[in-house]
Design a protein around this motif. Structure first.
Motif, short mmCIF file in Angstrom:
data_model
loop_
_atom_site.label_atom_id
_atom_site.label_comp_id
_atom_site.label_asym_id
_atom_site.label_seq_id
_atom_site.Cartn_x
_atom_site.Cartn_y
_atom_site.Cartn_z
N GLY A 100 -11.67 -0.60 9.92
CA GLY A 100 -11.08 -0.59 11.24
C GLY A 100 -12.01 -1.22 12.25
N TRP A 101 -11.48 -1.96 13.22
CA TRP A 101 -12.31 -2.58 14.24
C TRP A 101 -11.45 -2.90 15.47
CZ3 TRP A 101 -10.30 -5.03 10.06
CH2 TRP A 101 -9.63 -6.23 10.25
N GLN A 102 -12.11 -3.24 16.54
CA GLN A 102 -11.44 -3.65 17.77
C GLN A 102 -11.77 -5.11 18.04
OE1 GLN A 102 -12.59 -2.49 22.03
NE2 GLN A 102 -10.90 -1.06 21.59
N ASN A 103 -10.74 -5.91 18.34
CA ASN A 103 -11.00 -7.33 18.61
C ASN A 103 -11.30 -7.55 20.09
OD1 ASN A 103 -8.53 -7.30 19.91
ND2 ASN A 103 -7.71 -9.08 18.81
N ALA A 104 -11.53 -8.81 20.46
CA ALA A 104 -11.92 -9.14 21.83
C ALA A 104 -10.85 -8.78 22.85
CB ALA A 104 -12.27 -10.62 21.92
N ALA A 105 -9.59 -8.73 22.42
CA ALA A 105 -8.50 -8.41 23.34
C ALA A 105 -8.28 -6.91 23.48
CB ALA A 105 -7.21 -9.09 22.88
N GLY A 106 -9.08 -6.12 22.77
CA GLY A 106 -8.95 -4.68 22.84
C GLY A 106 -7.93 -4.10 21.87
N LEU A 107 -7.44 -4.91 20.94
CA LEU A 107 -6.51 -4.41 19.93
C LEU A 107 -7.27 -3.60 18.88
CD1 LEU A 107 -4.35 -7.61 19.32
CD2 LEU A 107 -3.66 -5.56 20.59
N GLU A 108 -6.73 -2.45 18.49
CA GLU A 108 -7.30 -1.64 17.42
C GLU A 108 -6.66 -2.09 16.11
OE1 GLU A 108 -9.70 0.45 17.75
OE2 GLU A 108 -9.78 0.57 19.95
N ILE A 109 -7.46 -2.67 15.24
CA ILE A 109 -6.95 -3.24 13.99
C ILE A 109 -7.42 -2.39 12.82
CG2 ILE A 109 -6.85 -5.28 12.52
CD1 ILE A 109 -7.56 -6.94 15.01
N LEU A 110 -6.47 -1.91 12.02
CA LEU A 110 -6.78 -1.15 10.81
C LEU A 110 -6.30 -1.95 9.61
CD1 LEU A 110 -5.60 2.45 11.80
CD2 LEU A 110 -7.89 1.48 12.00
N ARG A 111 -7.12 -1.97 8.57
CA ARG A 111 -6.70 -2.58 7.30
C ARG A 111 -6.51 -1.46 6.29
NH1 ARG A 111 -10.51 -6.94 4.53
NH2 ARG A 111 -11.56 -5.09 3.71
N ARG A 112 -5.28 -1.30 5.85
CA ARG A 112 -4.93 -0.19 4.97
C ARG A 112 -4.47 -0.72 3.61
NH1 ARG A 112 -3.47 4.93 6.26
NH2 ARG A 112 -3.20 4.43 8.46
N ARG A 113 -4.80 0.02 2.56
CA ARG A 113 -4.31 -0.33 1.21
C ARG A 113 -2.93 0.27 1.02
NH1 ARG A 113 -6.28 -3.48 -2.01
NH2 ARG A 113 -8.29 -4.36 -1.45
N VAL A 114 -2.02 -0.55 0.52
CA VAL A 114 -0.64 -0.12 0.30
C VAL A 114 -0.19 -0.57 -1.09
CG1 VAL A 114 -0.03 -0.17 2.76
CG2 VAL A 114 0.29 -2.23 1.37
N PRO A 115 0.81 0.08 -1.67
CA PRO A 115 1.30 -0.32 -3.00
C PRO A 115 1.85 -1.74 -2.99
CG PRO A 115 2.15 1.84 -2.38
CD PRO A 115 1.52 1.27 -1.15
N LEU A 116 1.82 -2.38 -4.17
CA LEU A 116 2.45 -3.69 -4.31
C LEU A 116 3.96 -3.59 -4.18
CD1 LEU A 116 0.39 -5.06 -7.35
CD2 LEU A 116 0.23 -5.83 -4.98
N GLY A 117 4.54 -2.49 -4.68
CA GLY A 117 5.99 -2.29 -4.58
C GLY A 117 6.61 -1.99 -5.93
N VAL A 118 7.24 -3.00 -6.52
CA VAL A 118 7.83 -2.85 -7.86
C VAL A 118 7.08 -3.79 -8.81
CG1 VAL A 118 9.90 -3.04 -9.29
CG2 VAL A 118 10.08 -2.26 -6.91
N VAL A 119 6.50 -3.20 -9.84
CA VAL A 119 5.72 -3.95 -10.83
C VAL A 119 6.54 -4.08 -12.10
CG1 VAL A 119 3.59 -3.96 -12.19
CG2 VAL A 119 3.58 -3.03 -9.85
N GLY A 120 6.61 -5.29 -12.63
CA GLY A 120 7.22 -5.50 -13.94
C GLY A 120 6.14 -5.75 -14.98
N ILE A 121 6.29 -5.17 -16.15
CA ILE A 121 5.31 -5.36 -17.21
C ILE A 121 6.04 -5.75 -18.50
CG2 ILE A 121 3.44 -4.32 -18.56
CD1 ILE A 121 2.89 -2.47 -16.27
N ILE A 122 5.61 -6.85 -19.09
CA ILE A 122 6.12 -7.29 -20.39
C ILE A 122 4.98 -7.16 -21.39
CG2 ILE A 122 7.00 -9.23 -21.72
CD1 ILE A 122 8.36 -10.29 -19.27
N TYR A 123 5.21 -6.41 -22.46
CA TYR A 123 4.13 -6.16 -23.41
C TYR A 123 4.66 -6.11 -24.82
CZ TYR A 123 5.73 -1.27 -22.68
OH TYR A 123 6.48 -0.12 -22.55
N GLU A 124 3.74 -6.14 -25.76
CA GLU A 124 4.11 -6.21 -27.17
C GLU A 124 4.00 -4.82 -27.80
OE1 GLU A 124 3.21 -10.87 -28.13
OE2 GLU A 124 1.49 -9.51 -28.19
#
Length: 417
Positions: A100-124
């Motif tokens: 998390g950090w604040q930029n020069a314009a005073g915006l509070e910026i957070l970087r959050r980890r989120v799921p990819l969504g729907v994962v497909g897996i093809i396997y043997e």
């Protein structure tokens, strides 16, 4: 909950999207409770899973060297259940803010980890992938659609049914884990183009399967690895250490992607070391194929062909080459490897560092077996695969590699000038 017809990909995709949304809202405690319940359910379902696996083994039309991947035992089912428990004990990558950090314009910026969504897996023919995938996707907040090979159809279905029933009993949408039971190539091809629902597709298997998915899919693909892995025995290597590591890397489980397929050995020690290592490998039934220099030292070695240097055997076969320097070993490895796992055996620190820096692979070892390239061994609880590409993820893929980032920005009326 959406009603799904068997193998209706559009309905499965829509249900997975819905389940992924619900999973993303679950607390870490809820996800962990579900994983522990799934582990207990596997413990209670040994008989039905082993019966299903026996049916697969009876009808298996795979090479004998791949039967080990398909076979389930009570111990392997226990390992799968314990893998679920280990994943439950790991940190939830979506429960913290990366930065998390604040930029020069005073915006509070957070970087959050989120799921990819729907994962497909093809396997043997790897029933354990069904459990590993379910564990890691659930904990990271993703839904998963699985398409296993026809060889493991009964085993995968039995495992998926146990897991889904347990999830439903825990109050988790069971459509977060779905299994395609139609093994046809036509359905697999449609699955690879399910861009309306799949956020990423992960192939796990041999080189043929992986390349077919990479070349044909329109869904973004994370390429996992075939393993043409090398061990280089340097002139500064200890013979006993080299012997122990080479034998372990080749024979402990030769059908898997992190087993060693090639042995490179420095010319200064080849005459003394190679006969000893060759005898140790042959004691375990390994067939050796050598270049001219290796065959001159061990005359009954089969002459290697140019094809051998690029072949992943998945069997008790190893090709051997004598090299004149660490740089020659590095050049050969980078020309022929699959970017998976490579190892040097040496007591020379400078050569070890040179090898680490210049070998192009996801995992590079000094004085250790390539067999350690594994999500469990790396402390990930399980793995979704071993990525050999460089974008997004590389090496064993655990929870963090099944997430992406979202930026959350809080302002108080800022506009850009």
């Amino acid at each position: 909950m959406l009603k799904i017809e068997a193998n209706n990909l559009d309905q499965m995709g829509a249900a997975a999207k819905e389940a992924a949304y619900e999973l993303a809202l679950l607390s870490t405690d809820d996800k962990n409770a579900a994983l522990l319940a799934m582990a207990s359910a596997l413990d209670d379902a040994h008989a039905e899973i082993l019966a299903a696996n026996a049916a697969d083994l009876d009808g298996a039309q795979v090479q004998a060297k791949f039967i080990d991947r398909l076979r389930l035992t009570p111990e392997r089912i226990n390992d799968m259940a314990n893998g679920l428990r280990q994943v439950a004990g790991l940190a939830d990558p979506t429960a913290v803010i990366d930065r998390g950090w604040q930029n020069a314009a005073g915006l509070e910026i957070l970087r959050r980890r989120v799921p990819l969504g729907v994962v497909g897996i093809i396997y043997e023919a790897r029933p354990n992938v069904t459990v590993d995938a379910a564990a890691l996707t659930l904990k990271s907040g993703n839904a998963v659609i699985l398409r296993g090979g026809r060889e493991a159809l009964h085993s995968n279905a039995a495992i998926a049914n146990v897991l889904r029933a347990s999830m439903q009993a825990s109050g988790v949408n069971p459509n977060a884990v779905q299994l395609i039971t139609d093994p046809s190539h036509e359905l697999a091809d449609r699955f690879m183009h399910l861009t309306a629902y799949l956020d990423v597709l992960i192939p796990r298997g041999g080189a043929g399967l992986i390349q077919a998915v990479v070349k044909n899919a329109s869904v973004p693909v994370i390429e996992t690895g075939a393993g043409n892995c090398h061990i280089y025995v340097d002139s500064a290597a200890q013979l006993q250490m080299a012997q122990d590591i080479v034998v372990n890397a080749k024979v402990q489980r030769p059908s898997v992607c992190n087993s060693a397929e090639k042995l490179l050995i420095h010319e200064d020690v080849a005459a003394d070391y190679l006969p000893v290592i060759a005898d140790a490998l042959r004691a375990h039934g390994v067939e050796l194929r050598g270049d001219a220099a290796a065959c001159a030292i061990v005359p009954d070695m089969i002459p290697a062909t140019t094809t051998d240097w690029d072949t992943e055997y998945n069997d008790l076969i190893m090709a051997v080459k004598v090299v004149g320097s660490v740089d020659e070993a590095i050049a050969h490895i980078n020309a022929h490897n699959t970017k998976h796992s490579e190892a040097i055996i040496t007591d020379d620190y400078a050569r070890a560092q040179r090898f680490l820096q210049r070998v192009d692979a996801a995992c590079v070892y000094v004085n250790a077996s390539t067999r350690f390239t594994d999500g469990v061994e790396f402390g990930f609880g399980a793995e979704i695969g071993i990525s050999t590409q460089k974008l997004h993820a590389r090496g064993p893929m655990g929870l963090e590699q099944l997430t992406t980032i979202k930026y959350e920005i809080m302002g108080n009326g800022q506009v850009r000038g």
